[in-house]
Scaffold this motif. Structure first.
Motif, PDB file in Angstrom:
ATOM      1  N   PHE A 600      64.688 105.494  58.511  1.00 39.78           N
ATOM      2  CA  PHE A 600      64.531 105.564  57.059  1.00 39.78           C
ATOM      3  C   PHE A 600      64.228 104.174  56.488  1.00 39.78           C
ATOM      4  O   PHE A 600      63.423 104.027  55.554  1.00 39.78           O
ATOM      5  N   SER A 601      64.847 103.144  57.068  1.00 34.61           N
ATOM      6  CA  SER A 601      64.619 101.780  56.593  1.00 34.61           C
ATOM      7  C   SER A 601      63.168 101.366  56.769  1.00 34.61           C
ATOM      8  O   SER A 601      62.590 100.682  55.906  1.00 34.61           O
ATOM      9  N   LYS A 604      61.209 103.110  54.102  1.00 35.94           N
ATOM     10  CA  LYS A 604      61.536 102.530  52.802  1.00 35.94           C
ATOM     11  C   LYS A 604      60.817 101.191  52.610  1.00 35.94           C
ATOM     12  O   LYS A 604      60.259 100.917  51.536  1.00 35.94           O
ATOM     13  N   GLU A 605      60.849 100.359  53.646  1.00 34.26           N
ATOM     14  CA  GLU A 605      60.196  99.050  53.553  1.00 34.26           C
ATOM     15  C   GLU A 605      58.702  99.204  53.309  1.00 34.26           C
ATOM     16  O   GLU A 605      58.118  98.503  52.463  1.00 34.26           O
ATOM     17  N   THR A 607      57.229 101.771  51.957  1.00 28.81           N
ATOM     18  CA  THR A 607      57.056 102.349  50.613  1.00 28.81           C
ATOM     19  C   THR A 607      57.126 101.276  49.530  1.00 28.81           C
ATOM     20  O   THR A 607      56.302 101.243  48.611  1.00 28.81           O
ATOM     21  N   LEU A 608      58.080 100.378  49.634  1.00 26.91           N
ATOM     22  CA  LEU A 608      58.230  99.315  48.635  1.00 26.91           C
ATOM     23  C   LEU A 608      57.007  98.397  48.617  1.00 26.91           C
ATOM     24  O   LEU A 608      56.573  97.932  47.550  1.00 26.91           O
ATOM     25  N   CYS A 640      63.840 109.407  48.333  1.00 27.34           N
ATOM     26  CA  CYS A 640      63.538 108.207  47.544  1.00 27.34           C
ATOM     27  C   CYS A 640      63.791 108.433  46.052  1.00 27.34           C
ATOM     28  O   CYS A 640      64.249 107.522  45.346  1.00 27.34           O
ATOM     29  N   ILE A 645      64.388 104.942  44.245  1.00 27.46           N
ATOM     30  CA  ILE A 645      63.336 104.069  44.763  1.00 27.46           C
ATOM     31  C   ILE A 645      62.012 104.457  44.125  1.00 27.46           C
ATOM     32  O   ILE A 645      61.223 103.601  43.717  1.00 27.46           O
ATOM     33  N   THR A 646      61.790 105.771  44.023  1.00 29.87           N
ATOM     34  CA  THR A 646      60.570 106.294  43.409  1.00 29.87           C
ATOM     35  C   THR A 646      60.932 107.293  42.319  1.00 29.87           C
ATOM     36  O   THR A 646      62.088 107.700  42.195  1.00 29.87           O
TER      37      THR A 646
END
Length: 665
Positions: A600-601, A604-605, A607-608, A640, A645-646
């Motif tokens: 997931f990390s 996530k990275e 995605t950011l 997210c 996050i989103t």
């Protein structure tokens, strides 16, 4: 509305508006003394106003009801004036007027000297704690200078004998105005040595008149004992606790937007009938006074007949402007001798409202005798006391208590709930510098505070510690019954231990515990800080099976129920998943879909980076980089969105960055 010169209610809407209140203090002075000694005449000599406004008063030549006016001093200060009756039949009215006085002009005729009502009124002033008074020796134009000097000697000796001090004596004539300039000069200095009533704290006004005026409605008058009252705001009328709203205010006969402690106030209320209001009511802020038919007090016996007060004696309580019948229960001994004091409980036939420290008078109406008075110690006792079966130590400690001790008792009565700082400040009006006591208790950890929407709420540290112990005991049993659970739902704990709390207060408390690391709180689950889950063969097998499943699946997210679990394993599966999720080993995407934390990390990275570079992340981006299917991309987007996050903008195939706080303001 207040001054009878302004009681023509047709003028309510067009009375001159004051530019502003320039006085640093607002003082009330009044009269006391024997009938026909010239109290009303003195006020007329000072102000030009006849305080006897009733037709019956003019016909009988005596004051029956309280009279009100104001005195404008040479330096521009304005002082409220209350005229009280001197006849023995109207002592209750005199007490109602004296309650709000900052200084009393005790009027004694040079012709007659000290008379029965002079003595009774002086005793009443002493019992009410009014130490600021002067003697106005009237009618000096009707006696010789030698007689005036003799009266001054008599008065001085009497005061020294009865009160162990003397006060200024002003010989004067209301008829010739001799001595009046000297009195006015003295009254002009009052602001220098009289503290006056506080403008801070809870607003409270004892109602001494209640009437209605055509076109305006219900009007209440009284002296503001503390705090501030404002136009258009809502208050309450006690002891009935009726909600009321201020339509109009007058101070010294002029409209005003507000009034403060120490001012004579006339309050025009909206939406309440005169029949619901009466002399003796208390106008105050909402939800801050509590009616009670019980009062724990110290009573001082002081009367001309030298009578004692025996246990269970029926008397009349004069508190503020209210008078009710009560039974006096001695808490020390069989009776209270004259010139002595003792702790008692007053058991009233009707509810009254009081604050600790309020003064009162006790009267035997059958004998037309003021028999004593005293001070309220506890205005809200927990129950009826019985002589010989009540421990007086607590009352003694309250009576002599400093602010810290009073705070402790105040919180004790609230039974372990958080109290708003603003409410505490208002409740402790008259107890000195309560702020220092609060600060000291916080620094020592005796009071714990939390913040909620800009307001500070406090609770005794020992009460909060007791709550924490209850949770510790509960969780110990909880873990024995649920060895694979990480913790209990905060909603369950709320229902069990905190149902009397406002939910927002409870949420703030959870945040306090999390920040102070008293408990571990995450995902609406509370866990004991140092608790270690039982990791036996069952735990190890299920955990390893889940991790292996996720590693093999990588970005093809599986359901946690996909492996074949035994019935026994199914019972503890979700508990172990929750533990792995809390450690960060697993991350929930949606429902039964999970993935490993490290996978997931990576997502996530990536995605950011995309959100920063092009302002959005799409399904195509995830497919190109990680070969994610559309279904799995949508599962990732759901996680997210949940983690802020989103943000879902209505398009399944794309996401925007979750807005920052300053973007939503």
């Amino acid at each position: 509305m207040e001054n009878t010169q302004n009681l023509d209610v047709q003028q309510l809407s067009n009375v001159e508006k004051p530019e502003g209140k320039k006085e640093s203090k607002h003082l009330i002075i009044g009269t006391a003394g024997h009938i026909d000694h010239g109290k009303t005449a003195l006020i007329k000599a000072l102000t030009g106003y006849d305080a006897d406004r009733l037709e019956e008063e003019k016909k009988r030549g005596m004051t029956i009801e309280l009279g009100f006016t104001s005195l404008s001093l040479p330096d521009g200060q304005k002082i409220g004036i209350v005229d009280t009756p001197g006849h023995e039949k109207f002592v209750k009215t005199m007490v109602a007027g004296a309650v709000g006085m900052d200084l009393v002009m005790v009027v004694i005729s040079a012709k007659e000297g000290i008379m029965p009502q002079t003595r009774e009124h002086l005793s009443i002033l002493s019992l009410l704690g009014i130490k600021n008074f002067i003697i106005c020796l009237t009618m000096i134009d009707l006696v010789s200078p030698e007689e005036v000097e003799q009266r001054k000697v008599e008065i001085t000796e009497y005061l020294e004998k009865q009160f162990s001090f003397t006060v200024p004596i002003f010989p004067l004539s209301s008829f010739s105005k001799e001595g009046i300039p000297d009195l006015i000069k003295y009254l002009s200095t009052l602001h220098e040595f009289i503290q006056g009533k506080p403008e801070q704290g809870i607003f409270r006004m004892f109602v001494d008149r209640a009437f209605s005026i055509a076109g305006a409605g219900t009007v209440l008058t009284g002296t503001a004992m503390s705090g501030r009252i404002e136009l258009k705001k809502e208050y309450a009328l006690y002891p009935k606790n009726l909600p009321v709203k201020v339509r109009n205010l007058q101070v010294h006969g002029k409209d005003s937007d507000f009034a403060v402690g120490g001012e004579r106030v006339a309050v025009n209320l909206s939406s309440i009938d005169k029949s619901l209001c009466q002399k003796g009511d208390v106008l105050a802020e909402k939800d801050l006074l509590y009616p009670s038919s019980l009062l724990d007090c110290r009573v001082q016996v002081d009367n001309a007949l030298e009578q004692s007060i025996k246990n269970n004696r029926k008397l009349e309580l004069l508190l503020g402007t209210r008078h009710v019948l009560c039974k006096l229960v001695c808490l020390e001994g069989e009776e209270i001798p004259n010139k002595s004091s003792a702790l008692v409980q007053l058991q009233c036939e009707e509810p009254v409202v009081a604050l600790s420290g309020d003064r009162f008078i006790l009267r035997d109406e059958s004998q037309k005798l003021s028999i004593g008075g005293g001070k309220v110690i506890d205005p809200l006792p927990r129950g009826r006391h019985r002589r010989g079966r009540f421990q007086t130590e607590r009352l003694r400690s309250l009576e002599d208590a400093d602010e810290g001790s009073l705070l402790q008792n105040f919180f004790h009565k609230k039974k372990g709930i958080f109290l708003a700082l603003s409410a505490i400040r208002k409740a402790f009006l008259g107890y000195g510098n309560i702020e220092n006591a609060l600060r000291d208790k916080e620094e020592k950890g005796e009071l714990i505070s939390i913040l909620l929407q800009g307001e500070k709420y406090l609770i005794p540290g020992e009460d909060l510690e007791e709550k924490e112990k209850q949770i510790q005991y509960y969780m110990k049993d909880f873990y024995q019954r649920n060895p694979y659970k990480i913790g209990e739902k905060t909603s369950v704990l709320y229902s069990r231990f905190f149902s009397s709390y406002n939910r927002n207060i409870y949420k703030a408390l959870l945040e306090y515990w999390r920040e102070k690391e008293i408990f571990r709180i995450s995902h609406d689950i509370l866990a004991i800080k140092d608790y270690k889950m039982k990791k036996d063969e069952k735990y190890t097998k299920i955990a390893n099976t889940l991790i292996t499943l996720m590693q093999k699946a990588k970005f093809s997210f599986p359901k946690i129920t996909e492996p074949l679990w035994s019935k026994e394993e199914e019972k503890i599966l979700l508990d172990i998943v929750a533990c792995l999720e809390d450690k960060g080993t697993l991350v929930q995407l949606e429902g039964e879909y999970y993935t490993l934390g490290n996978l997931f990390s990576k997502l996530k990275e990536f995605t950011l980076e995309k959100l920063q570079s092009k302002g959005e992340i799409t399904v195509e981006d995830l497919r190109e980089e990680f070969s994610l299917s559309r279904k799995n991309s949508k599962l990732f987007f759901k996680a997210c969105d949940r983690l802020h996050i989103t943000k879902d903008n209505g398009f399944e195939s794309a996401r925007k960055p979750y807005p920052k706080l300053d973007e939503t303001e």
